[in-house]
Design a protein around this motif. Sequence first.
Motif, mmCIF file in Angstrom:
data_model
loop_
_atom_site.group_PDB
_atom_site.id
_atom_site.type_symbol
_atom_site.label_atom_id
_atom_site.label_comp_id
_atom_site.label_asym_id
_atom_site.label_seq_id
_atom_site.Cartn_x
_atom_site.Cartn_y
_atom_site.Cartn_z
ATOM 1 N N ASP E 83 0.869 -1.145 -0.238
ATOM 2 C CA ASP E 83 0.215 0.473 -0.060
ATOM 3 C C ASP E 83 1.046 1.304 0.349
ATOM 4 O OD1 ASP E 83 -2.470 -1.022 0.080
ATOM 5 O OD2 ASP E 83 -2.340 -1.243 1.676
ATOM 6 N N ARG E 86 2.361 1.818 -3.369
ATOM 7 C CA ARG E 86 1.114 2.195 -4.963
ATOM 8 C C ARG E 86 1.123 4.297 -4.464
ATOM 9 N NH1 ARG E 86 -2.561 -2.759 -4.106
ATOM 10 N NH2 ARG E 86 -1.836 -4.236 -5.853
ATOM 11 N N ALA E 87 1.543 3.961 -2.611
ATOM 12 C CA ALA E 87 0.818 6.030 -2.862
ATOM 13 C C ALA E 87 1.659 6.237 -3.026
ATOM 14 C CB ALA E 87 0.871 6.087 -0.737
ATOM 15 N N THR E 220 -4.081 4.499 -8.965
ATOM 16 C CA THR E 220 -4.972 5.727 -9.086
ATOM 17 C C THR E 220 -4.890 6.743 -7.951
ATOM 18 O OG1 THR E 220 -7.552 5.851 -8.469
ATOM 19 C CG2 THR E 220 -6.500 5.229 -6.974
ATOM 20 N N ARG E 222 -6.294 8.617 -6.322
ATOM 21 C CA ARG E 222 -7.520 9.237 -5.816
ATOM 22 C C ARG E 222 -7.440 8.188 -4.021
ATOM 23 N NH1 ARG E 222 -12.227 11.356 -8.828
ATOM 24 N NH2 ARG E 222 -11.536 12.196 -10.601
ATOM 25 N N GLY E 223 -8.588 8.481 -3.371
ATOM 26 C CA GLY E 223 -8.489 8.167 -2.289
ATOM 27 C C GLY E 223 -7.198 7.326 -1.180
ATOM 28 N N ALA E 224 -6.949 6.807 -0.836
ATOM 29 C CA ALA E 224 -5.769 6.505 0.342
ATOM 30 C C ALA E 224 -4.442 6.015 -1.185
ATOM 31 C CB ALA E 224 -5.962 5.220 0.594
ATOM 32 N N TYR E 225 -4.829 5.791 -1.979
ATOM 33 C CA TYR E 225 -2.701 6.112 -2.696
ATOM 34 C C TYR E 225 -3.237 7.891 -3.054
ATOM 35 C CZ TYR E 225 -2.995 1.012 -2.678
ATOM 36 O OH TYR E 225 -3.638 -0.658 -2.498
ATOM 37 N N ALA E 226 -3.764 8.330 -2.730
ATOM 38 C CA ALA E 226 -2.967 9.582 -3.675
ATOM 39 C C ALA E 226 -1.760 9.800 -2.783
ATOM 40 C CB ALA E 226 -3.767 10.396 -2.701
ATOM 41 N N THR E 227 -1.229 10.737 -3.748
ATOM 42 C CA THR E 227 0.337 11.267 -4.147
ATOM 43 C C THR E 227 0.553 11.516 -2.131
ATOM 44 O OG1 THR E 227 0.597 11.659 -5.620
ATOM 45 C CG2 THR E 227 2.215 12.602 -4.835
#
Lengths: 248, 248, 248, 248, 248, 248
Positions: E83, E86-87, E220, E222-227
């Motif tokens: 995770d 991915r962020a 993506t 958006r959401g928890a994978y935002a930069t």
Amino acid sequence: MKILLVNPNTTATMTETAADAARRVAAVGTEIVPATSSMGPVSIEGYYDEAFAVPGLLMEIAKGEKAGADAAIIACFDDTGLDAARALANIPVIGICEAALASVSFIAQRITIVTTMERSRLPLEHLVHRYGMSGRVKVRAADIPVLSLEDPQSNARDRLRNEIATALREDKAEAIVLGCAGMADLTRTLAEEFDVPVVDGVAAAVKQAEGLISLGLTTTKRGAYATPISKPYLGLLQGFEPKTLKAG
Amino acid sequence: MKILLVNPNTTATMTETAADAARRVAAVGTEIVPATSSMGPVSIEGYYDEAFAVPGLLMEIAKGEKAGADAAIIACFDDTGLDAARALANIPVIGICEAALASVSFIAQRITIVTTMERSRLPLEHLVHRYGMSGRVKVRAADIPVLSLEDPQSNARDRLRNEIATALREDKAEAIVLGCAGMADLTRTLAEEFDVPVVDGVAAAVKQAEGLISLGLTTTKRGAYATPISKPYLGLLQGFEPKTLKAG
Amino acid sequence: MKILLVNPNTTATMTETAADAARRVAAVGTEIVPATSSMGPVSIEGYYDEAFAVPGLLMEIAKGEKAGADAAIIACFDDTGLDAARALANIPVIGICEAALASVSFIAQRITIVTTMERSRLPLEHLVHRYGMSGRVKVRAADIPVLSLEDPQSNARDRLRNEIATALREDKAEAIVLGCAGMADLTRTLAEEFDVPVVDGVAAAVKQAEGLISLGLTTTKRGAYATPISKPYLGLLQGFEPKTLKAG
Amino acid sequence: MKILLVNPNTTATMTETAADAARRVAAVGTEIVPATSSMGPVSIEGYYDEAFAVPGLLMEIAKGEKAGADAAIIACFDDTGLDAARALANIPVIGICEAALASVSFIAQRITIVTTMERSRLPLEHLVHRYGMSGRVKVRAADIPVLSLEDPQSNARDRLRNEIATALREDKAEAIVLGCAGMADLTRTLAEEFDVPVVDGVAAAVKQAEGLISLGLTTTKRGAYATPISKPYLGLLQGFEPKTLKAG
Amino acid sequence: MKILLVNPNTTATMTETAADAARRVAAVGTEIVPATSSMGPVSIEGYYDEAFAVPGLLMEIAKGEKAGADAAIIACFDDTGLDAARALANIPVIGICEAALASVSFIAQRITIVTTMERSRLPLEHLVHRYGMSGRVKVRAADIPVLSLEDPQSNARDRLRNEIATALREDKAEAIVLGCAGMADLTRTLAEEFDVPVVDGVAAAVKQAEGLISLGLTTTKRGAYATPISKPYLGLLQGFEPKTLKAG
Amino acid sequence: MKILLVNPNTTATMTETAADAARRVAAVGTEIVPATSSMGPVSIEGYYDEAFAVPGLLMEIAKGEKAGADAAIIACFDDTGLDAARALANIPVIGICEAALASVSFIAQRITIVTTMERSRLPLEHLVHRYGMSGRVKVRAADIPVLSLEDPQSNARDRLRNEIATALREDKAEAIVLGCAGMADLTRTLAEEFDVPVVDGVAAAVKQAEGLISLGLTTTKRGAYATPISKPYLGLLQGFEPKTLKAG
């Protein structure tokens, strides 16, 4: 702090075993106030006994709250009458099964509950499911009557030991929960003997009760735990309705 | 066939509403035997009332089975005391919530239960979960006291209609279950008005009961429904223990 | 009441076994109308056979509804084509697996289905999951071909008995469901032999069908069971489209 | 590599749209072999159409495998006949819904599928549940007939856009899956317009097929995907039984 | 296409085993770029090792993305740091456990993962649950240290074979997933020996990576994978904050 | 009793806020020993920050245990590094999210967590799922940066209040959990203002820690929490391996 410890089994010696377990872990300044229900079966083994134990239990909780208890513990591992007690009371009410599972969840992932009789196994599995721990907790029955735990002649304790050994081997249990208030005095012995954390629900409930009191948390009065509506009661149970119980 | 219909609310007029609903759908040759519990609250609204309704309910089930009933229905939508009743009885025991859900499951996928009060909503959601239908069933409360359903002056029926309209629009409900025995007489009217299947639990339970009797199926006596162990009872409930109830 | 009993296996003797089971439990005044699909495999054993059985099954349901049936039963334990049949029909359509599970759920908590072949086990586990009963129901395969149940020389019945004995011992099953329409004639014998409730899906489906008819409930036409849109069909299946089937 | 792309809708123009989408992403050396089912409805909208589409689909898969395909894709978003096709085939068979969900699961946590008609929504929710993604995926219907996607005069594309905008705002969707093979040509446009990953099932399935072929993985022949048993077939479907299909 | 293959174990020989497995299945035109983390434990066995492996892993992913990688694979079967990676990244990041499960889900229903040590079993069961496959996948530990897989003297491979045999017999596994990057070279041998599909996560991840790149899909934002938000870092990890990593 | 309170955010003022909250509820005789991680991001907002916070956190836990702590609390609401810390330590280790949920579960059924930023919402939903409370707990983000809670000029507290009001109205929340250690000082004010139980994780964790210490329970060393195997560490993290940490 005053913690009411209600035994919904109408057997006073069992209350004493539970009260001893409670006092052993109580903090300085915590008073354990034991109460034995005066109405219902001498021991709770399955759904039927449980149903008849609830009115007497609720009467003790109402009396205890009026007498100044800061929290109440229901000292029977099937968490008898827990939701009704929470609707009745403003103080926190704690079941010993839910307390044991809450405490053990901080120290182990896979847990086995060892209870008394096969007929109690399914009700406990439903509790485990309700408390969101089906994926982590197994329930085993040692096939021993509740009252035999108090009889030094019975082989109840040997059967309990056998079932714990099986749980460690087959379930790969990382901790054991004792599934009956009457087993409380064995906690430390079994923990040392099997070198595994062993949790007794009565002791766990005392610490949860002290914690909630200290945090100033009381039972919510929103939703399904809202104060019961005052209404007439008929038959033997006449006079039980909440207004009477709480004002009396 | 004799089907016992026990109302665990101690209000006889409510029993009559349910018995009428039962008789409307009973097969030729089925006798509906209504019984009103003589002990406990006049209406069951939430966990607390439910707890006090169970002993009186069990007494009626024991009496009814002894008197020759072939099956028993518990005519309260929270399926009060269902597990204890099954442990007590050999005949099949049917809750009206579970009967309604079993029947509606054959004709629709998404279902909404419309019940009376907000405090009954969570207990019903727990039943829906227990019956394995959480993914398909929503529960809505119309915010009406149980006994107001019998009062022609109240706006209870309007509120019920509003909630059904919302269920069709927002939940995309494909069928409606009426979540209170006291709504039974409205079933057909509402089905026509909203052009959607509407299920009443009492009627559904009668058909499930007839079915089980016809199939020769009785409550299993293995596992948690094993016959309760005979044991002493104390207090007001003295004399309730199963041996007495069944032999008496 | 006329209840259509469609056998999606194209073997007429199997239809007769199921029709006999249906008639044994049908109420006075209920007419069982058996129909054997005229298109597809002689027996349904797994996903592939099931796929080819559906068009013929739907044709029989369309014909039966037009001929005045009040409900339809799909007499194959994998509930072949159930959703498509419900979209097609206005009358209630009942699968024998779902009917058996609905009925047994009133009398026992832990249930084992004993089916024929290993390749049918996973599809049945999916049905159990869909019907919300994964936590209560196990599926066992006795490793017997469907048609061998009709052959007195085969050892199919011995294998079935062995599997039931294992289910009682290892699964602690409280009731048994027979997982194939072809086992229906054994229901009472096995129940007595093992002293446990045994449920046959065909019989259970008849009672569910009678119940729904009596309650005036029909398949919802909202959501995924909405009447299929009329449209052209190509190939061998030309002429199958719903308008033709229903108007013809 | 030869990848068979079977359209179970019997509309050849729809097959071309899907084949174009497939070819756009196919690797150098991958041949896309499109096939339109010759039997069944012109478009699949709900359970009923799906049932009639399966035999023609299976025929194309059998023919394609015999003709040397290395994998097969079922180009309809309800993954029509997937389990039956896997039992029939040795080559991998891929549904476009499952492929889209498998691929999108690597790049986003919360996903919304936008499909055509309300009646397709529940079947897709069942697929999402089966694929273990209920907690992450929502399904929305834009209320557009399948064939309208090919009609430049219809407002189908506007409705699709509206539904995507709602998914981003209300579901907090992090990625969008197009829930119909006929939407494939819009993938890139929509991704740019809404600045969000958009996944088309046909394209995803091509990459999953190439992957499985390259890994040398074929459909297991253990359990429920074991090769169907050869047996007689009756009626119009005579001659469909697997031995014929595979040997012929 | 350039696919970064990061080994979060700081043992370079293990990286080579994984890179070989990756190259064996990579498409023409795919370049596998192996990287060994330079910070953390030499092997990852359980939660503790995993925690210390993450910063070094993230550093390699940041470097690789800056150097032009089109996708990244984390070559450790507990999907270490997935995770967070991915962020951090815009390119797709793929765990080898999730890739193996995604690929095997197309060819079998019941799957067993055979991993190395008992202490890795629970973390893998959590991954299986997260990926929505608890109902289909079992995890077994062969009780072999990770690094022993590289030691020709150890009996690690025999133990692995024994566990696969048990999985086929007792779990009725239809496919096997190898639960450690270090087992990759055994895939084909074991598949032939046991006549069952065997899936290696590294190979599966390469194909998933190629697929996502080819589809033009990126993580993506958006959401928890935002930069991640740029902010100061203290201590040894000073200088690790994302702005530095990405700009540097 | 000595309870170590580790703040994995490297911002000392935040540690003080948490330590104050801890001391307010600590029993007589309980010493709160605060520690601020010296390595990693100044605040933890999402997966990426969390990953870099773990090594510094583990170092503090190892130091604290060696210095005689009886239990450790991880003072960040995403329960950063909890499993790794439990594998490392023999003393109980408690996350503030799990502690808050365990405590609130005794007094309410429907609970809403109000956290800071949208990017933290999904990680918290995963925790809720892991702790078995998905059916009872919703997570809302008030859209406020963590450090703004310490800034009297920001409108962070107003946004928090708005979100609580929405939770009571729309979620029908019966209790509120504050989803950030930095909100601890607001607990009592908000409880009075909204007349609803409000739970702060730091305070709840102190009581859970005291309870476990008093019960003599320590982290199991069976299964996934077994003591990490001693092994070499490379790079900046050289010297971190457990033997060093614990012996040093």
